[in-house]
Write a protein that holds these residues in place. Sequence first.
Motif, PDB file in Angstrom:
ATOM      1  N   GLY A 293       0.841  -1.183   0.000  1.00 53.16           N
ATOM      2  CA  GLY A 293       0.000   0.000   0.000  1.00 53.16           C
ATOM      3  C   GLY A 293       0.883   1.243   0.000  1.00 53.16           C
ATOM      4  O   GLY A 293       1.729   1.415  -0.879  1.00 53.16           O
ATOM      5  N   ASN A 294       0.736   2.095   1.039  1.00 60.36           N
ATOM      6  CA  ASN A 294       1.571   3.290   1.167  1.00 60.36           C
ATOM      7  C   ASN A 294       2.717   3.105   2.151  1.00 60.36           C
ATOM      8  O   ASN A 294       3.483   4.047   2.388  1.00 60.36           O
ATOM      9  CB  ASN A 294       0.708   4.487   1.604  1.00 60.36           C
ATOM     10  N   LYS A 295       2.842   1.920   2.713  1.00 59.43           N
ATOM     11  CA  LYS A 295       3.858   1.663   3.731  1.00 59.43           C
ATOM     12  C   LYS A 295       5.067   0.977   3.106  1.00 59.43           C
ATOM     13  O   LYS A 295       4.947  -0.077   2.473  1.00 59.43           O
ATOM     14  CB  LYS A 295       3.271   0.775   4.827  1.00 59.43           C
ATOM     15  N   GLU A 296       6.237   1.593   3.281  1.00 53.29           N
ATOM     16  CA  GLU A 296       7.453   0.972   2.748  1.00 53.29           C
ATOM     17  C   GLU A 296       7.811  -0.254   3.568  1.00 53.29           C
ATOM     18  O   GLU A 296       7.707  -0.253   4.798  1.00 53.29           O
ATOM     19  CB  GLU A 296       8.613   1.955   2.729  1.00 53.29           C
ATOM     20  N   ILE A 297       8.222  -1.308   2.873  1.00 54.29           N
ATOM     21  CA  ILE A 297       8.639  -2.548   3.524  1.00 54.29           C
ATOM     22  C   ILE A 297      10.073  -2.861   3.136  1.00 54.29           C
ATOM     23  O   ILE A 297      10.639  -2.240   2.233  1.00 54.29           O
ATOM     24  CB  ILE A 297       7.710  -3.727   3.137  1.00 54.29           C
ATOM     25  N   ASP A 298      10.665  -3.818   3.829  1.00 53.71           N
ATOM     26  CA  ASP A 298      12.041  -4.238   3.548  1.00 53.71           C
ATOM     27  C   ASP A 298      12.045  -5.041   2.252  1.00 53.71           C
ATOM     28  O   ASP A 298      11.578  -6.187   2.217  1.00 53.71           O
ATOM     29  CB  ASP A 298      12.565  -5.070   4.709  1.00 53.71           C
ATOM     30  N   HIS A 299      12.562  -4.448   1.184  1.00 58.62           N
ATOM     31  CA  HIS A 299      12.508  -5.123  -0.118  1.00 58.62           C
ATOM     32  C   HIS A 299      13.412  -6.352  -0.160  1.00 58.62           C
ATOM     33  O   HIS A 299      13.126  -7.311  -0.883  1.00 58.62           O
ATOM     34  CB  HIS A 299      12.871  -4.156  -1.244  1.00 58.62           C
ATOM     35  N   LEU A 300      14.493  -6.353   0.614  1.00 60.51           N
ATOM     36  CA  LEU A 300      15.383  -7.514   0.624  1.00 60.51           C
ATOM     37  C   LEU A 300      14.709  -8.712   1.290  1.00 60.51           C
ATOM     38  O   LEU A 300      14.833  -9.850   0.814  1.00 60.51           O
ATOM     39  CB  LEU A 300      16.694  -7.163   1.324  1.00 60.51           C
ATOM     40  N   GLN A 301      14.000  -8.462   2.381  1.00 59.44           N
ATOM     41  CA  GLN A 301      13.253  -9.550   3.020  1.00 59.44           C
ATOM     42  C   GLN A 301      12.158 -10.064   2.096  1.00 59.44           C
ATOM     43  O   GLN A 301      11.908 -11.279   2.023  1.00 59.44           O
ATOM     44  CB  GLN A 301      12.659  -9.074   4.343  1.00 59.44           C
ATOM     45  N   MET A 302      11.495  -9.140   1.394  1.00 61.14           N
ATOM     46  CA  MET A 302      10.461  -9.541   0.445  1.00 61.14           C
ATOM     47  C   MET A 302      11.033 -10.440  -0.640  1.00 61.14           C
ATOM     48  O   MET A 302      10.430 -11.467  -1.008  1.00 61.14           O
ATOM     49  CB  MET A 302       9.840  -8.299  -0.180  1.00 61.14           C
ATOM     50  N   ILE A 303      12.189 -10.071  -1.170  1.00 67.51           N
ATOM     51  CA  ILE A 303      12.832 -10.863  -2.220  1.00 67.51           C
ATOM     52  C   ILE A 303      13.134 -12.270  -1.733  1.00 67.51           C
ATOM     53  O   ILE A 303      12.840 -13.259  -2.427  1.00 67.51           O
ATOM     54  CB  ILE A 303      14.118 -10.152  -2.699  1.00 67.51           C
ATOM     55  N   GLU A 304      13.708 -12.373  -0.554  1.00 69.63           N
ATOM     56  CA  GLU A 304      14.057 -13.698  -0.032  1.00 69.63           C
ATOM     57  C   GLU A 304      12.817 -14.539   0.248  1.00 69.63           C
ATOM     58  O   GLU A 304      12.842 -15.766   0.120  1.00 69.63           O
ATOM     59  CB  GLU A 304      14.907 -13.549   1.232  1.00 69.63           C
ATOM     60  N   ARG A 305      11.730 -13.891   0.602  1.00 70.88           N
ATOM     61  CA  ARG A 305      10.477 -14.608   0.839  1.00 70.88           C
ATOM     62  C   ARG A 305       9.892 -15.140  -0.465  1.00 70.88           C
ATOM     63  O   ARG A 305       9.296 -16.221  -0.509  1.00 70.88           O
ATOM     64  CB  ARG A 305       9.485 -13.671   1.526  1.00 70.88           C
ATOM     65  N   LEU A 306      10.066 -14.371  -1.546  1.00 71.89           N
ATOM     66  CA  LEU A 306       9.466 -14.754  -2.825  1.00 71.89           C
ATOM     67  C   LEU A 306      10.282 -15.791  -3.601  1.00 71.89           C
ATOM     68  O   LEU A 306       9.722 -16.560  -4.384  1.00 71.89           O
ATOM     69  CB  LEU A 306       9.270 -13.520  -3.707  1.00 71.89           C
ATOM     70  N   LYS A 307      11.585 -15.798  -3.437  1.00 68.97           N
ATOM     71  CA  LYS A 307      12.430 -16.705  -4.226  1.00 68.97           C
ATOM     72  C   LYS A 307      11.949 -18.157  -4.169  1.00 68.97           C
ATOM     73  O   LYS A 307      11.786 -18.799  -5.226  1.00 68.97           O
ATOM     74  CB  LYS A 307      13.887 -16.595  -3.783  1.00 68.97           C
ATOM     75  N   PRO A 308      11.713 -18.742  -2.983  1.00 68.24           N
ATOM     76  CA  PRO A 308      11.274 -20.142  -2.968  1.00 68.24           C
ATOM     77  C   PRO A 308       9.856 -20.343  -3.489  1.00 68.24           C
ATOM     78  O   PRO A 308       9.477 -21.464  -3.843  1.00 68.24           O
ATOM     79  CB  PRO A 308      11.387 -20.528  -1.488  1.00 68.24           C
ATOM     80  N   ILE A 309       9.068 -19.277  -3.549  1.00 70.28           N
ATOM     81  CA  ILE A 309       7.713 -19.374  -4.099  1.00 70.28           C
ATOM     82  C   ILE A 309       7.761 -19.446  -5.620  1.00 70.28           C
ATOM     83  O   ILE A 309       7.051 -20.244  -6.247  1.00 70.28           O
ATOM     84  CB  ILE A 309       6.863 -18.172  -3.648  1.00 70.28           C
ATOM     85  N   ILE A 310       8.628 -18.631  -6.221  1.00 73.05           N
ATOM     86  CA  ILE A 310       8.656 -18.505  -7.682  1.00 73.05           C
ATOM     87  C   ILE A 310       9.625 -19.482  -8.339  1.00 73.05           C
ATOM     88  O   ILE A 310       9.292 -20.101  -9.356  1.00 73.05           O
ATOM     89  CB  ILE A 310       9.014 -17.051  -8.066  1.00 73.05           C
ATOM     90  N   PHE A 311      10.808 -19.660  -7.761  1.00 77.90           N
ATOM     91  CA  PHE A 311      11.846 -20.424  -8.456  1.00 77.90           C
ATOM     92  C   PHE A 311      11.834 -21.911  -8.084  1.00 77.90           C
ATOM     93  O   PHE A 311      12.862 -22.480  -7.734  1.00 77.90           O
ATOM     94  CB  PHE A 311      13.218 -19.808  -8.200  1.00 77.90           C
ATOM     95  N   LYS A 312      10.665 -22.513  -8.168  1.00 78.76           N
ATOM     96  CA  LYS A 312      10.552 -23.959  -7.996  1.00 78.76           C
ATOM     97  C   LYS A 312      10.882 -24.649  -9.314  1.00 78.76           C
ATOM     98  O   LYS A 312      10.602 -24.130 -10.391  1.00 78.76           O
ATOM     99  CB  LYS A 312       9.145 -24.332  -7.535  1.00 78.76           C
ATOM    100  N   SER A 313      11.458 -25.837  -9.213  1.00 74.98           N
ATOM    101  CA  SER A 313      11.859 -26.532 -10.439  1.00 74.98           C
ATOM    102  C   SER A 313      10.674 -26.830 -11.341  1.00 74.98           C
ATOM    103  O   SER A 313      10.810 -26.852 -12.565  1.00 74.98           O
ATOM    104  CB  SER A 313      12.607 -27.820 -10.083  1.00 74.98           C
ATOM    105  N   LYS A 314       9.494 -27.032 -10.764  1.00 77.44           N
ATOM    106  CA  LYS A 314       8.333 -27.371 -11.599  1.00 77.44           C
ATOM    107  C   LYS A 314       7.869 -26.208 -12.467  1.00 77.44           C
ATOM    108  O   LYS A 314       7.095 -26.404 -13.401  1.00 77.44           O
ATOM    109  CB  LYS A 314       7.178 -27.870 -10.730  1.00 77.44           C
ATOM    110  N   TYR A 315       8.332 -24.991 -12.179  1.00 78.58           N
ATOM    111  CA  TYR A 315       7.975 -23.835 -12.995  1.00 78.58           C
ATOM    112  C   TYR A 315       9.042 -23.506 -14.037  1.00 78.58           C
ATOM    113  O   TYR A 315       8.906 -22.540 -14.778  1.00 78.58           O
ATOM    114  CB  TYR A 315       7.782 -22.599 -12.119  1.00 78.58           C
ATOM    115  N   GLN A 316      10.096 -24.300 -14.089  1.00 82.37           N
ATOM    116  CA  GLN A 316      11.230 -23.964 -14.940  1.00 82.37           C
ATOM    117  C   GLN A 316      11.373 -24.927 -16.122  1.00 82.37           C
ATOM    118  O   GLN A 316      10.994 -26.092 -16.045  1.00 82.37           O
ATOM    119  CB  GLN A 316      12.525 -23.965 -14.125  1.00 82.37           C
ATOM    120  N   HIS A 317      11.965 -24.390 -17.192  1.00 85.72           N
ATOM    121  CA  HIS A 317      12.300 -25.181 -18.376  1.00 85.72           C
ATOM    122  C   HIS A 317      13.717 -24.801 -18.787  1.00 85.72           C
ATOM    123  O   HIS A 317      14.099 -23.640 -18.705  1.00 85.72           O
ATOM    124  CB  HIS A 317      11.326 -24.896 -19.521  1.00 85.72           C
ATOM    125  N   HIS A 318      14.495 -25.784 -19.228  1.00 88.64           N
ATOM    126  CA  HIS A 318      15.906 -25.556 -19.523  1.00 88.64           C
ATOM    127  C   HIS A 318      16.204 -25.923 -20.976  1.00 88.64           C
ATOM    128  O   HIS A 318      15.768 -26.965 -21.467  1.00 88.64           O
ATOM    129  CB  HIS A 318      16.781 -26.380 -18.568  1.00 88.64           C
TER     130      HIS A 318
END
Length: 282
Positions: free
Chosen positions: A203-228
């Motif tokens: 919203g209008n509240k700034e959050i720790d973007h580094l903590q957000m990034i680390e929280r999202l990495k295991p959500i997005i970068f799962k092997s089942k979502y990737q193609h090589h």
Amino acid sequence: MIEPYKADFQLFNADDALLRSVVSEIQRRGVAVFHEQDLDENKFIQLIKRIGECEAPGKFMNPTEFPEISLVTARRDEQGQKMGMFGDGELGWHSNGNSRHMIDKILISLFCVRSDPNSTLSVCQTSQPFYDLSVEEQEYWKSIKIRLQFKNNTMYQLEENDPEYLFMSQHRGSIRKLVDKHPVTGQYYFYFPYFFIMRAWEGNKEIDHLQMIERLKPIIFKSKYQHHVVFRENDLVMMDQFTTLHRRTPVTQDRLLWRIASDYKLLTPLLEDEISHETHRH
């Protein structure tokens, strides 16, 4: 889970209906792979121009006679100057235009002229991870905005006098939604080129973007979502730059790709109500 679209026909020979179908699959799935394509520079440009307007940056990596093509290579000319972009080092997760204020060239097409069997392109689909979350989690991530800006020595490293650094660093960046809707299909996706995320707000509240990034990495970068992909000569890979991220392992041989960035404006848009959301659940 959504698999890449694959086909063995010559894409250059596809009629408008088939080409429109292929593009719709790229928009849905994020990536398509075509093998043994018979393309030269002119045919490659003609093919992509049937889909939409092509970017022609006029930079060092664009051959004068083929301005729509960007060379992706570590090759240098007789004077030792770079001929292409992205060199031979490892590339971290990114997509096209992450440091730009406006992004409309959201289809990247890569054609392999000379391969390196030791280098791998990885593509991560960023729409599926959103649909696999609970409704509560979806609503939370939809409330986040991010500040994006190019930062050197993150996804790759460039010297300050490098022509690639000069045009990358000139972009002023942007503020945009972390979760957005695809402009053609309406499907949600995570926009997560995390190397470029400098700030974040709930919203209008700034959050720790580094903590957000680390929280999202295991959500997005799962092997089942990737193609090589290990490119071979005459392979063509096409990726939607909103619903995917991609990365590359180091290049060890004389590798050359032709790259074109385009939009989808010349094809009939796929309407939002035509999307089968069941696709996201399987």
